[in-house]
Design a protein around this motif. Structure first.
Motif, PDB file in Angstrom:
ATOM      1  N   GLU A 180      53.590  27.590  45.780  1.00 14.42           N
ATOM      2  CA  GLU A 180      53.132  26.923  44.576  1.00 14.42           C
ATOM      3  C   GLU A 180      51.979  27.715  43.950  1.00 14.42           C
ATOM      4  N   GLY A 181      52.035  27.841  42.648  1.00 12.92           N
ATOM      5  CA  GLY A 181      50.946  28.483  41.937  1.00 12.92           C
ATOM      6  C   GLY A 181      51.020  29.991  41.904  1.00 12.92           C
ATOM      7  N   PRO A 227      48.403  22.984  34.853  1.00  8.59           N
ATOM      8  CA  PRO A 227      49.664  22.718  35.555  1.00  8.59           C
ATOM      9  C   PRO A 227      50.117  21.266  35.443  1.00  8.59           C
ATOM     10  N   ALA A 254      45.743  31.364  44.828  1.00 10.93           N
ATOM     11  CA  ALA A 254      46.556  30.604  43.868  1.00 10.93           C
ATOM     12  C   ALA A 254      45.679  29.647  43.069  1.00 10.93           C
ATOM     13  N   PRO A 255      46.000  29.392  41.784  1.00  8.80           N
ATOM     14  CA  PRO A 255      47.108  30.012  41.043  1.00  8.80           C
ATOM     15  C   PRO A 255      46.777  31.438  40.641  1.00  8.80           C
ATOM     16  N   LEU A 296      49.484  27.962  33.775  1.00  6.53           N
ATOM     17  CA  LEU A 296      48.367  28.379  34.619  1.00  6.53           C
ATOM     18  C   LEU A 296      47.064  27.713  34.183  1.00  6.53           C
TER      19      LEU A 296
END
Length: 648
Positions: A301-302, A186, A256-257, A183
């Motif tokens: 994603e994330g 990435p 996100a993330p 996190l």
């Protein structure tokens, strides 16, 4: 999902105020048209009174309309009345000189007719607009927001938690450290083609710190942290849970993330096909949507899903496969080192006396979870406050530990002298057997003060954490559990045995059954498994089911269980008869002083007296001299065919 902005008032209060305004406006509108004619025509009177006033000369002038008669009295007061069929009215008016005129029937205007006709449609459109507005409102605050997620967004304003606040579960913390690094950076993993796990399942007993660990991940990574309970997905309306799952992931994508934490996921993730809905159950639809969102055609994603449960055995296999919950992180109960670290974390908030030793407390709390230790520190602080102290001393921690482990003292419970004597010998029997069994854990404390549901208790504490038990220790525990029952027989006779040993008998039977059916410790039956455990341990009891076997095998199992329990019983009787003087000595000491520590019991049996820290000496009275015996009474056969103990 809720963001971290302060809500601008309560939406329900706003809605109530809007509806109250609409209702008041309607009432005013109706009353205005209802009272328009009344205010214009004056006070209403009966037609007979109207004729009488004409005859009395009180009427000055009138206006006659098809539906009403209005006029003015001599004193200039306005009046009105509803006409009846009266062809002599004009004659009567002429006879008394009343000025009269005709009046056409009042017709409502075009705008009034338009309002009358359109008012119901406007009301229906207003209600529909209000409902649609509530359904489109963000979050679950709307009156019709059933399909909105109830997940809450936690930020640093709500209290940031890091790994420094998590102690005693170092292995679990190390496994989750990789998620924190992903996190934060990435691209570090993406350069080598690596993919971070999409989900991590935290498995552990209640109170071990699963939720705290998930918050620490978010605190270390500095990313948004959404939290929701598994039960928040499921409602009585079909499809609501799936809608909430979709909405939760949509909100997570915008942030996100981020981390989405689902607590008690077993509420929604149970094995499919076990319900009553033939696969169409609301809970199963919610689970299906969760499976698709975690690893479907659309990539999230994330978004990292962290879930917690203490029932991993009931979860659906599709939820645990790689690509969804890639990792199962076991969060165990802390060992002695972990307990010491957890106590140090919680003791930072409490003013401690110099004599407080976290290591000693950790050693005396085997099996405690992080929540149990936090509760222990809190109980000690509350106890010190009740006693008017400014510092929390070791005495308060010992008292709090006894309260948590054995229950609160019931000093108000009145026991007769015979019951106290029976309890003292019962607990002394446990203690004497424990002392003379080499494989037994050392005694920490013995008391005859009622605590919880027990009239007395002997607490033994291991010198270190045990992860497996040997045969000699199991037989020692069986003998210790039988020590109380045997002491009652030895001292008071077979007929005076009480029901106080019920929990001891239950423990001994369960231990012997596990030795025979699961641990292969029966020479006759061999190292075979005859019962299989079903699910997780619940409240200290494992749900087990006997495998298919013949009647002869079942009878052999029951016979072996009885033999093992009898072995412990006979061992306890042998020790107590051999050390009967110590039994009397300890029982009388407990009758006089109610509670003795393990060290005090050891000194009492070695020296015949106890010297406490303040210099006072404890020497129990009315103890038979060494080698003497109590008077003999008649003997009866005991439950295992051997002579019962001597009568008192």
């Amino acid at each position: 999902m809720n963001d971290d902005k302060e809500p601008q008032g309560n939406p329900w209060i706003k809605s109530a105020m809007i509806w109250a305004g609409v209702i008041i406006a309607l009432l005013l509108f109706v009353s205005m048209f209802d009272n328009r004619s009344t205010t214009a025509g004056g006070a209403a009177i009966a037609y007979s009174d109207f004729r009488q006033k004409i005859q009395d000369g009180q009427v000055k002038e009138v206006a006659v309309a098809p539906d009403r008669i209005t006029g003015t009295l001599s004193n200039d007061q306005k009046f009105q009345t509803v006409p009846v069929t009266d062809p002599n009215l004009t004659t009567l008016l002429d006879d008394y000189g009343v000025k009269y005129s005709g009046q056409a029937e009042e017709q409502p205007s075009f705008w009034m007719i338009l309002i009358y006709q359109s008012l119901p449609f406007l009301l229906i459109l207003g209600i529909a607009f209000f409902v649609l507005r509530q359904m489109q409102k963000g979050g679950s605050s709307g009156a019709m927001g059933f399909g909105k997620s109830k997940a809450k967004l936690l930020t640093e304003k709500h209290g940031r938690v890091t790994f420094d606040d998590v102690a005693g579960i170092d292995e679990a913390r190390e496994e989750l450290q990789e998620i924190v690094e992903f996190l934060k950076d990435p691209t570090k993993f993406a350069r080598l083609g690596g993919k971070i796990p999409k989900g991590a399942l935290l498995v552990g007993s209640p109170g071990t710190g699963k939720t705290l660990l998930a918050r620490a991940i978010a605190g270390e990574a500095g990313v948004p942290f959404f939290t929701i309970s598994g039960s928040d997905f499921v409602e009585m309306f079909v499809g609501v849970g799936a809608s909430r799952v979709r909405d939760m992931f949509e909100q997570a994508k915008k942030n996100a993330p981020c981390i989405v934490f689902i607590d008690e996921i077993d509420a929604v993730g149970r094995h499919r096909g076990a319900g009553l809905g033939n696969g169409n159950d609301e809970r199963e639809q919610t689970l299906n949507q969760l499976l698709v969102e975690m690893d479907g055609f659309e990539a999230n994603e994330g978004i990292i899903i962290v879930a917690a449960t203490n029932r991993p055995d009931v979860l659906d296999p599709a939820l645990l496969r790689p690509g969804r919950f890639d990792r199962q992180v076991v969060v165990p109960r802390p060992d002695i080192e972990g307990r010491e670290k957890i106590l140090a974390v919680h003791m930072k908030k409490v003013p401690l006396a110099p004599d407080v030793d976290a290591r000693t407390i950790a050693r005396g709390t085997p099996g405690f979870s992080g929540a149990d230790l936090a509760n222990l520190v809190n109980e000690a602080a509350l106890m010190a406050a009740r006693r008017g102290k400014r510092l929390v001393a070791m005495d308060e921690f010992e008292a709090a530990k006894d309260k948590v482990m054995m229950g609160a003292e019931r000093r108000s419970m009145v026991m007769t002298d015979d019951e106290k004597k029976m309890t003292a010998y019962h607990e002394a029997g446990h203690a004497i057997v424990a002392i003379h069994e080499p494989a037994s854990d050392p005694i920490h404390k013995a008391t005859i003060i009622p605590r919880g549901r027990a009239l007395g208790m002997v607490m033994r504490l291991p010198e270190r954490d045990n992860y497996s038990y040997h045969r000699d220790k199991m037989y020692a525990n069986l003998a210790v559990s039988m020590g109380g029952r045997v002491a009652e027989e030895v001292i008071f006779g077979y007929d005076k045995v009480s029901s106080g040993a019920s929990s001891d008998i239950q423990y001994a039977t369960r231990l012997a059954r596990d030795m025979v059916t699961q641990w292969g410790m029966s020479d006759k039956l061999g190292p075979l498994q005859y019962e299989e455990q079903q699910g997780e341990t619940f409240l200290g009891y494992s749900q087990s089911q006997r495998v298919h076997m013949s009647n002869e095998t079942a009878q052999a199992i029951d016979h072996e269980i009885r033999t093992i329990v009898e072995t412990g019983y006979n061992r306890a009787k042998e020790l107590l008869k051999k050390h009967e003087d110590e039994l009397h000595l300890l029982a009388n000491a407990m009758l006089e002083y109610e509670t003795l520590s393990g060290e005090e019991i050891r000194k009492l049996l070695e020296d015949g007296e106890i010297t406490r820290d303040d210099g006072t000496k404890i020497k129990p009275s009315n103890v038979p001299a060494a080698g003497s015996s109590i008077p003999k009474t008649r003997r009866r056969k005991g439950p295992f065919g051997e002579p019962a103990g001597q009568g008192a």
